[in-house]
Design an enzyme around this catalytic site. Structure first.
Site, PDB file in Angstrom:
ATOM      1  N   TRP A 102      70.798 -25.390 -72.150  1.00  0.00           N
ATOM      2  CA  TRP A 102      70.360 -24.054 -72.555  1.00  0.00           C
ATOM      3  C   TRP A 102      70.273 -23.913 -74.057  1.00  0.00           C
ATOM      4  CZ3 TRP A 102      67.543 -21.980 -69.200  1.00  0.00           C
ATOM      5  CH2 TRP A 102      67.783 -22.202 -67.847  1.00  0.00           C
ATOM      6  N   ASP A 172      74.477 -17.134 -76.968  1.00  0.00           N
ATOM      7  CA  ASP A 172      74.045 -16.961 -75.580  1.00  0.00           C
ATOM      8  C   ASP A 172      75.290 -16.982 -74.705  1.00  0.00           C
ATOM      9  OD1 ASP A 172      73.094 -17.186 -73.025  1.00  0.00           O
ATOM     10  OD2 ASP A 172      71.764 -18.892 -73.429  1.00  0.00           O
ATOM     11  N   LYS A 196      74.784 -13.629 -63.554  1.00  0.00           N
ATOM     12  CA  LYS A 196      75.943 -14.490 -63.305  1.00  0.00           C
ATOM     13  C   LYS A 196      77.212 -13.638 -63.252  1.00  0.00           C
ATOM     14  CE  LYS A 196      73.054 -17.656 -65.672  1.00  0.00           C
ATOM     15  NZ  LYS A 196      72.673 -18.565 -64.615  1.00  0.00           N
TER      16      LYS A 196
HETATM   17  N1  PMP Z   1      71.067 -19.332 -70.985  1.00  0.00           N
HETATM   18  C1  PMP Z   1      71.983 -19.720 -70.097  1.00  0.00           C
HETATM   19  C2  PMP Z   1      73.344 -20.126 -70.572  1.00  0.00           C
HETATM   20  C3  PMP Z   1      71.645 -19.753 -68.743  1.00  0.00           C
HETATM   21  O1  PMP Z   1      72.549 -20.164 -67.848  1.00  0.00           O
HETATM   22  C4  PMP Z   1      70.352 -19.358 -68.323  1.00  0.00           C
HETATM   23  C5  PMP Z   1      69.933 -19.329 -66.878  1.00  0.00           C
HETATM   24  N2  PMP Z   1      70.637 -20.031 -65.987  1.00  0.00           N
HETATM   25  C6  PMP Z   1      69.439 -18.967 -69.300  1.00  0.00           C
HETATM   26  C7  PMP Z   1      69.841 -18.944 -70.622  1.00  0.00           C
HETATM   27  C8  PMP Z   1      68.057 -18.551 -68.936  1.00  0.00           C
HETATM   28  O2  PMP Z   1      68.116 -17.317 -68.294  1.00  0.00           O
HETATM   29  P1  PMP Z   1      66.858 -16.646 -67.599  1.00  0.00           P
HETATM   30  O3  PMP Z   1      66.468 -17.531 -66.471  1.00  0.00           O
HETATM   31  O4  PMP Z   1      67.402 -15.336 -67.162  1.00  0.00           O
HETATM   32  O5  PMP Z   1      65.782 -16.529 -68.604  1.00  0.00           O
END
Ligand code: PMP
Length: 361
Positions: A102, A172, A196
């Site tokens: 991520w 994040d 989450k």
């Molecule tokens: N950052 C993290 C730490 C994530 O776990 C996720 C999704 N699993 C995202 C960003 C991306 O999120 P989204 O799919 O809601 O755009």
């Protein structure tokens, strides 16, 4: 099948009390004569609900009063793309500490709008540890430093925040927000997709310090302008009202359960017992993350023989345990232990793992 223990990484398990409340209110919200799905976001009932959710989030995370709270759609990924447009000048440097998938995504989403630099990365070691603070290469002129508090796929979490440099830190927290107390004042901005620890997919929380919000940023459409959105109460256009409603119910539930202090204790117990079971399996199960960096929220592990993966998942399902399949990037299994996953679920999983080892040893 009755409701299983759901270890899904997100969208993830929600508190049953929240689902039952939503079910009871689905046809008519309060005495509106209509579902919450069917009323105007600008009407008094929805405005009250929206403001209550914000107040509850502020209380839950002890957000300083001067920080803005935004509710956005488009997920955490869209926030990642909009960070440089809102908080960096054209061509300015922004530093990214990359500790997993991520963090890489955040960098990629920003790269067209900013001079996105890898200040540190643990990719060389397969993202099994955090990048050592001594090795970080910080840009003196960086608009911000970005990091991922918890890497949902690689199961790597900053258990102790390192010393930061001059630049404001944007973090994040998608997969660890509200899982333990958090000092918001250490950050320029924090963002988290709700799916989450906070509620359903489709709504994202963004917490921003006022000086960042005042930055000029780069040319962008008004709807992508966080300052404008903050002024408009995140309602420049129609927000995801159902998601906002569910988020509100989840926030209330989290507070009623005892808030972040209580969840810190529960989450620590859940993670400790699962890691102990993995480490104590004599190599039958294996987690490869350095102990200091092990995530309390997402625990990836491998079976000693990957040929058993499909059987493990099928039999777990029969035992009422779902959402265990690892991310395609890593394979193996992944156990997500968000706030709404009860301690009984972890006990049931550990019992299952031990039985499985006995019968497939
Ligand atoms: N950052 C993290 C730490 C994530 O776990 C996720 C999704 N699993 C995202 C960003 C991306 O999120 P989204 O799919 O809601 O755009």
């Amino acid at each position: 099948m009755a409701r299983a223990f759901n270890f899904s990484p997100g969208p993830a398990t929600l508190p049953e009390a929240v689902l039952l409340r939503a079910q009871a209110e689905l046809l008519e919200y309060r005495d509106c004569g209509a579902s919450v799905l069917e009323i105007s976001h600008r009407g008094a009932d929805f405005m009250e609900l929206a403001q209550r959710a914000e107040a509850d989030l502020r209380a839950l995370l002890s957000i300083p009063d001067d920080y803005a709270v935004l509710f956005t759609s488009g997920g955490a990924t869209t926030v990642q793309a909009l960070l440089p447009l809102n908080f960096a000048a054209p061509g300015q440097a922004a530093d990214y500490v990359v500790s997993g998938h991520w963090g890489k995504t955040a960098l990629r989403q920003a790269a067209t709008a900013v001079d996105a630099r890898v200040a540190a990365s643990s990719e060389g070691g397969g993202f099994r540890d955090l990048p050592e603070r001594q090795g970080w290469m910080l840009s003196p002129d960086a608009a911000y430093l970005h990091l991922t508090a918890n890497e949902t796929i690689h199961g790597v979490e900053w258990r102790q925040l390192p010393e930061f440099g001059q630049a404001p830190v944007i973090a994040d927290f998608s997969s660890s927000i509200a899982s333990e107390p958090l000092d918001v004042a250490k950050f320029g901005a924090i963002y988290a997709g709700a799916q989450k620890n906070l509620g359903p997919a489709g709504i994202t929380v963004l917490i921003v310090r006022p000086d960042l919000l005042e930055r000029e940023g780069q040319p962008r459409a008004p709807v992508l302008d966080y300052r404008a959105q903050a002024k408009a109460g995140s309602m420049l256009n129609t927000p995801p009202t159902w998601n906002w409603y569910l988020l509100g119910l989840c926030l209330r539930w989290t507070l009623d359960q005892g808030g972040v202090d209580e969840f810190a204790r529960r989450n620590a117990r859940k993670a400790a017992s699962l890691y102990a079971a993995i480490d104590g399996s004599g190599g039958y199960y294996r987690n490869e993350v350095a102990p200091r960096a092990r995530s309390r929220m997402n625990v990836p592990f491998f079976l000693h023989d990957p040929a058993l993966d499909a059987t493990f998942i099928a039999q777990a399902r029969e035992a009422g345990l779902i959402g265990l399949k690892g991310h395609r990037v890593l394979g193996g299994m992944r156990v997500s232990l968000y706030n709404a996953l009860p301690e009984d679920g972890v006990r049931a999983l550990i019992d299952f793992m031990q039985e499985f080892q006995k019968s497939h040893g």
